[in-house]
Write a protein that holds these residues in place. Structure first.
Motif, mmCIF file in Angstrom:
data_model
loop_
_atom_site.group_PDB
_atom_site.id
_atom_site.type_symbol
_atom_site.label_atom_id
_atom_site.label_comp_id
_atom_site.label_asym_id
_atom_site.label_seq_id
_atom_site.Cartn_x
_atom_site.Cartn_y
_atom_site.Cartn_z
ATOM 1 N N ASN A 171 0.787 -1.232 0.000
ATOM 2 C CA ASN A 171 0.000 0.000 0.000
ATOM 3 C C ASN A 171 0.820 1.282 0.000
ATOM 4 O OD1 ASN A 171 -2.324 -1.593 0.144
ATOM 5 N ND2 ASN A 171 -2.322 -1.596 2.382
ATOM 6 N N ARG A 176 6.143 0.629 -2.222
ATOM 7 C CA ARG A 176 5.598 -0.571 -2.863
ATOM 8 C C ARG A 176 6.299 -0.924 -4.173
ATOM 9 N NH1 ARG A 176 -0.144 2.406 -3.581
ATOM 10 N NH2 ARG A 176 0.365 3.804 -5.313
ATOM 11 N N PRO A 210 0.359 -4.251 4.221
ATOM 12 C CA PRO A 210 -0.465 -3.759 5.323
ATOM 13 C C PRO A 210 -0.091 -4.447 6.635
ATOM 14 C CG PRO A 210 -1.719 -5.301 3.992
ATOM 15 C CD PRO A 210 -0.431 -5.071 3.261
#
Length: 377
Positions: A171, A176, A210
């Motif tokens: 995220n 990322r 996450p």
């Protein structure tokens, strides 16, 4: 006659009514009123006061300067700072002095080839400000075997920790897509790096997002497989709940939580408030540390420093605050043993001066103090 009687009756009624009105007005005057009460006034006076109505708070909101004045005597360390990037630390020196920030875990870019350069800048900052800066490094390709040699060389040189490294990121806009990240905490050469970290007794600062589901399950796998390695969950409170952190800390004694207080205090995307995390901090007082993440996502890095102080204020316990603000991180740093490279350099330095020196038992901090004395300023 009838007409006269009617007139007299009407006059009596008028007099009587006038007396009643006059008497009411006299009552009003005697009650301290200086005007007649209208029907509007009567209805206003009769209206009940709402039970929920509260006077406005008279307690002033503490500003950063107030918080520093109140808690500046407590030592304070920032456990996660990217200001090696672009030499940003140079413009923060005065701010850290003014806000009584005593130590900085410093690195720069994360899991990217450019991090090699910012790692070198972090070391340079350490040479300039050894009492302030604690250098970490992140410039390692986690999917390449060459990373293991880089880790050894940096740890032998005297870096105090590894990270921040992107062990898992889905995220984060910043991480990322970085080329040197892994897909999860047991991917690539991370297991071998965990072994090296345990050997050198240094912590790893891991970015995991996450902070739930698969990435955390694999973090737990690493925590269980490498119990002698000290893991720090970077900005553990960001997009995460106190209960999730509590469960992880309860299960894994080798896990520490880097608490990015500014996120919870000032980022509107936070679903929690600082006070929501206080119970879990009291439950695990030796496992939290504070950080600014260089103010990522906030208006300024100074606002992130303010967040650390607001958390200290929220704790309401100076002994606990000292642990979380400084002692827990300090314990991970000050007991690291001096490396073979450091000890050899000290022996050579002393021999060159015609001295002998027993360097056995030196810590990395003590060895660095001896070696940095000869670094040209």
């Amino acid at each position: 006659m009838l007409y006269k009687k009617a007139v007299l009756v009407l006059a009596a009624v008028i007099v009587l009514a006038g007396g009643i009105v006059t008497g009411r007005e006299l009552f009003i005057l005697n009650s301290g009123k200086d005007q007649q009460i209208s029907s509007d006034n009567i209805s206003k006076e009769a209206a009940p006061v709402s039970a929920s109505a509260k006077p406005p708070s008279t307690i002033p909101i503490k500003g950063l300067a107030d918080l520093v004045k109140e808690y500046g005597d407590l030592p304070l360390a920032d456990a996660h700072n990217h200001d090696a990037g672009g030499y940003a630390y140079m413009r923060m020196i005065e701010t850290w002095k003014r806000t009584s920030v005593d130590r900085i875990i410093l690195f720069g870019n994360v899991s990217d080839p450019s991090a090699v350069e910012t790692d070198a800048i972090a070391w340079k900052a350490y040479e300039e400000y050894p009492a302030l800066v604690i250098p970490f490094f992140s410039g390692i390709n986690l999917k390449d075997a060459s990373s293991l040699e880089v880790v050894k060389l940096n740890l032998e040189k005297g870096y105090f920790g590894i990270g921040e490294i992107a062990a898992a990121s889905v995220n984060s806009p910043a991480l990322r897509n970085v080329p040197w990240k892994t897909d999860h905490a047991m991917d690539g050469f991370l297991p071998q790096i965990y072994e090296l970290a345990a050997q050198y007794k240094v912590p790893l600062l891991l970015h995991i997002d996450p902070p739930s589901g698969g990435p955390v399950y694999q973090l737990e796998e690493a925590l269980e497989a490498y119990p002698d390695t000290q893991f720090i969950f970077a900005h553990a409170n960001a997009y995460n709940s106190p209960d999730n952190i509590r469960q992880l800390l309860a299960k894994h004694p080798n896990l520490y939580a880097d608490f990015f207080a500014g996120f919870t205090a000032s980022n509107p995307e936070s679903a929690n408030k600082l006070e929501h995390f206080v119970p879990v901090m009291k439950e695990f007082p030796d496992r939290f540390m504070l950080s600014t993440d260089s103010g990522y996502g906030l208006k300024s890095e100074e606002l992130a420093i303010e967040g650390m102080y607001r958390l200290i204020d929220e704790l309401g316990d100076k002994a606990l605050a000292r642990k979380i603000a400084y002692d827990n991180l300090d314990a991970l740093i000050k007991y690291q043993p001096a490396t073979a490279t450091q000890l050899e350099a000290i022996r050579n330095m002393k021999l060159a001066a015609g001295q002998t020196y027993d360097a056995s038992g030196l810590t990395k901090v003590e060895a660095a103090k001896l070696l940095l004395k000869k670094v040209p300023k």
